[in-house]
Design a protein around this motif. Structure first.
Motif, mmCIF file in Angstrom:
data_model
loop_
_atom_site.group_PDB
_atom_site.id
_atom_site.type_symbol
_atom_site.label_atom_id
_atom_site.label_comp_id
_atom_site.label_asym_id
_atom_site.label_seq_id
_atom_site.Cartn_x
_atom_site.Cartn_y
_atom_site.Cartn_z
ATOM 1 N N UNK A 172 0.760 -1.239 0.034
ATOM 2 C CA UNK A 172 -0.075 0.164 0.198
ATOM 3 C C UNK A 172 0.774 1.206 -0.043
ATOM 4 N N UNK A 173 1.927 1.329 0.923
ATOM 5 C CA UNK A 173 2.943 2.360 1.100
ATOM 6 C C UNK A 173 3.592 2.571 -0.211
ATOM 7 N N UNK A 174 3.981 1.474 -0.810
ATOM 8 C CA UNK A 174 4.544 1.512 -2.277
ATOM 9 C C UNK A 174 3.686 2.127 -3.167
ATOM 10 N N UNK A 220 6.367 9.399 -6.122
ATOM 11 C CA UNK A 220 7.358 10.256 -5.417
ATOM 12 C C UNK A 220 8.533 9.709 -5.275
ATOM 13 N N UNK A 221 9.601 10.420 -4.571
ATOM 14 C CA UNK A 221 10.805 9.722 -4.555
ATOM 15 C C UNK A 221 11.412 9.324 -3.240
ATOM 16 N N UNK A 222 11.131 7.987 -3.134
ATOM 17 C CA UNK A 222 11.534 7.438 -1.561
ATOM 18 C C UNK A 222 12.984 7.735 -1.269
ATOM 19 N N UNK A 223 13.149 7.950 0.100
ATOM 20 C CA UNK A 223 14.646 8.062 0.532
ATOM 21 C C UNK A 223 15.349 6.989 0.942
ATOM 22 N N UNK A 224 14.726 5.614 0.626
ATOM 23 C CA UNK A 224 15.437 4.530 0.719
ATOM 24 C C UNK A 224 14.359 3.208 0.177
ATOM 25 N N UNK A 225 14.954 2.137 -0.256
ATOM 26 C CA UNK A 225 14.117 1.208 -1.097
ATOM 27 C C UNK A 225 13.014 0.348 -0.312
ATOM 28 N N UNK A 226 13.335 0.249 1.178
ATOM 29 C CA UNK A 226 12.607 -0.939 1.786
ATOM 30 C C UNK A 226 11.494 -0.220 2.570
ATOM 31 N N UNK A 227 10.364 -0.775 2.884
ATOM 32 C CA UNK A 227 9.259 -0.202 3.627
ATOM 33 C C UNK A 227 9.300 -0.905 4.937
ATOM 34 N N UNK A 237 -2.634 -4.626 15.423
ATOM 35 C CA UNK A 237 -1.894 -3.540 14.501
ATOM 36 C C UNK A 237 -0.942 -3.887 13.664
ATOM 37 N N UNK A 238 -1.099 -3.031 12.622
ATOM 38 C CA UNK A 238 -0.066 -3.362 11.520
ATOM 39 C C UNK A 238 0.207 -1.960 10.781
ATOM 40 N N UNK A 239 1.500 -1.964 10.896
ATOM 41 C CA UNK A 239 2.094 -0.643 10.358
ATOM 42 C C UNK A 239 3.058 -0.250 9.246
ATOM 43 N N UNK A 240 3.177 0.352 8.420
ATOM 44 C CA UNK A 240 4.052 0.292 7.202
ATOM 45 C C UNK A 240 4.535 1.834 7.053
ATOM 46 N N UNK A 241 5.805 2.090 6.941
ATOM 47 C CA UNK A 241 6.546 3.042 6.868
ATOM 48 C C UNK A 241 7.718 3.618 5.834
ATOM 49 N N UNK A 242 7.733 4.516 4.884
ATOM 50 C CA UNK A 242 8.591 4.661 4.006
ATOM 51 C C UNK A 242 8.594 6.494 3.854
ATOM 52 N N UNK A 243 9.891 6.827 4.147
ATOM 53 C CA UNK A 243 10.041 8.238 3.885
ATOM 54 C C UNK A 243 10.422 8.734 2.347
ATOM 55 N N UNK A 244 9.963 9.909 1.973
ATOM 56 C CA UNK A 244 10.102 10.552 0.876
ATOM 57 C C UNK A 244 10.681 11.654 0.718
ATOM 58 N N UNK A 245 11.240 12.421 -0.292
ATOM 59 C CA UNK A 245 11.799 13.541 -0.231
ATOM 60 C C UNK A 245 10.703 14.758 -0.203
ATOM 61 N N UNK A 246 9.444 14.626 -0.111
ATOM 62 C CA UNK A 246 8.583 15.412 0.261
ATOM 63 C C UNK A 246 8.781 16.139 1.771
ATOM 64 N N UNK A 269 11.570 -5.268 7.791
ATOM 65 C CA UNK A 269 11.204 -4.657 6.663
ATOM 66 C C UNK A 269 11.041 -5.692 5.687
ATOM 67 N N UNK A 270 10.155 -5.380 4.568
ATOM 68 C CA UNK A 270 10.184 -6.135 3.427
ATOM 69 C C UNK A 270 11.457 -6.381 2.524
#
Ligand code: 28G
Length: 362
Positions: free
Chosen positions: A238-240, A246-253, A265-274, A361-362
């Motif tokens: 979903x996060x992907x 967008x431009x993710x700062x790293x490949x993994x989620x 609970x279930x949580x997924x995170x990825x940072x972008x350059x936003x 991470x995935x």
């Protein structure tokens, strides 16, 4: 016994007429949102059967005559007689008002406020509804209709017009519900393919491994008639998807899953350059756009974990202040899905809930 049964049954059926009198009270509106709510309601029931560990896949079909079908490969609704009510479990499900509507003051209200009102509300607001049940032993069918009653001088809603008939033998199991929304209730009875697709895709992301097939028989382009949603990565996928342009700062989620007591609970995170933060949260598959304690807990925990880490690796020295949550959330894309077990499932141990699993991470 027969008399008591008739009396209690009459009361039950009057409940369905009340739904038709004030549809908005049960499904929010009689506009296009309310119309689609009928479909979500039946889909939710199929997802419950999946969440409880009895079904794997769901199929949703939109037919040319305006009706819709939802099918699961679960146990099949109970075909035996309910000991207290004296009618089959199937008939109870489609004629008795359940918790979730304002009808029941004891019941909780989700953000949308209207999920979980039950299949009986869908039945009451349909011209007709047919349920097919495969129990692994037999194929059963029952039909309900809403129509003008000359004697009563009003529309009687969702009345059984057949008994629960055994129409054949089968080794398959599952439930299939087909219904035609009533055009005297809804301003527009046409389901919108885009709306249905978007909702089903979201549900597939939220429920990892759940296979949802969507078939639109009204669609002329054969390429767009059928689509299957199945995400083995769940929220990570979903996060992907959210970050696809967008431009993710790293490949993994980063993916976290855990359960305690009646909450998973279930949580997924990825940072972008936003610069902005993009956090989507849910409770029991319902978006919580206004946030809530689940989102606050996530933010507080995330800030603390990163400050602790920053100190451990020496990025923050003893004399330094902690960073603020906003600093760590700049450009974040996060999806948080919380599942709270309903009281009706108390004592039930089988299924996805309760399986604690925490992995990186995935
Ligand atoms: C296809 C469209 C939507 C469903 C089931 C299966 C059972 C069930 C549904 O039980 C609730 C259970 C007993 C009181 C349960 C079957 C136990 C044993 C079921 C659906 C409450 C009704 N065998 N599948 N309801 N009872 N699928 N799909 O609605 O305790 S609803």
């Amino acid at each position: 016994m027969a008399k008591a049964y008739t009396a209690s049954m009459l009361k039950v059926l009057e409940g369905l007429d009340a739904v038709r009198m004030r549809p908005g009270m049960y499904i929010g509106s009689t506009g296009t949102r309310g119309l689609h709510h009928l479909l979500w309601e039946i889909v939710d029931n199929a997802i419950d059967e999946v969440a409880n560990g009895f079904a794997r896949s769901i199929r949703v079909e939109l037919h040319k005559d305006g009706s819709a079908s939802v099918e699961d490969d679960g146990r099949g609704m109970p075909v035996d007689i309910h000991p207290d009510l004296g009618i089959t479990g199937v008939e109870v499900i489609f004629t008795k008002l359940h918790a979730g509507g304002k009808f029941d003051h004891e019941s909780y209200n989700y953000s949308g406020g209207l999920h979980g009102v039950g299949a009986s509300v869908v039945n009451a607001l349909s011209k007709w509804l047919v349920v097919d049940i495969n129990t692994g032993g037999g194929h059963y069918r029952m039909r309900f209709e809403s129509k003008y009653d000359e004697k009563e001088k009003k529309i009687t809603s969702g009345r059984p017009v057949t008994s629960l008939e055994r129409i054949g033998a089968t080794r398959r199991h599952g439930t299939r519900v087909t219904f035609l929304p009533d055009d005297t209730v809804f301003e527009d009875t046409r389901f919108q393919a885009d709306t249905v697709r978007r909702h089903l895709r979201e549900l597939a992301y939220l429920n990892k491994g759940l296979e949802i097939t969507f078939v639109d028989e009204r669609e002329k382009d054969p390429e767009k008639q059928r689509v299957v949603f199945l995400y083995e990565g769940g929220l990570a996928d979903y996060v992907k998807y959210i970050n696809r342009d967008k431009t993710p700062l790293y490949d993994s989620v980063l993916m976290l899953e855990g359960a305690q007591d009646d909450v998973r609970i279930c949580l997924a995170i990825q940072h972008t350059d936003d610069y902005a933060e993009n956090i989507f949260s849910y409770v029991n598959n319902i978006p919580t756009a206004e946030g809530g304690t689940h989102e606050m807990g996530f933010k507080a925990g995330f800030t603390r974990a990163l400050n602790d880490y920053a100190r451990r690796i020496g990025a923050l020295k003893e004399k330094d202040n902690n960073l603020m949550g906003e600093d760590y959330r700049e450009g974040i894309t996060a999806v948080l899905a919380t599942f709270v077990r309903n009281p009706q499932f108390e004592g039930q141990t089988k299924g996805k809930l309760g399986n604690t699993e925490v992995r990186p991470a995935v």
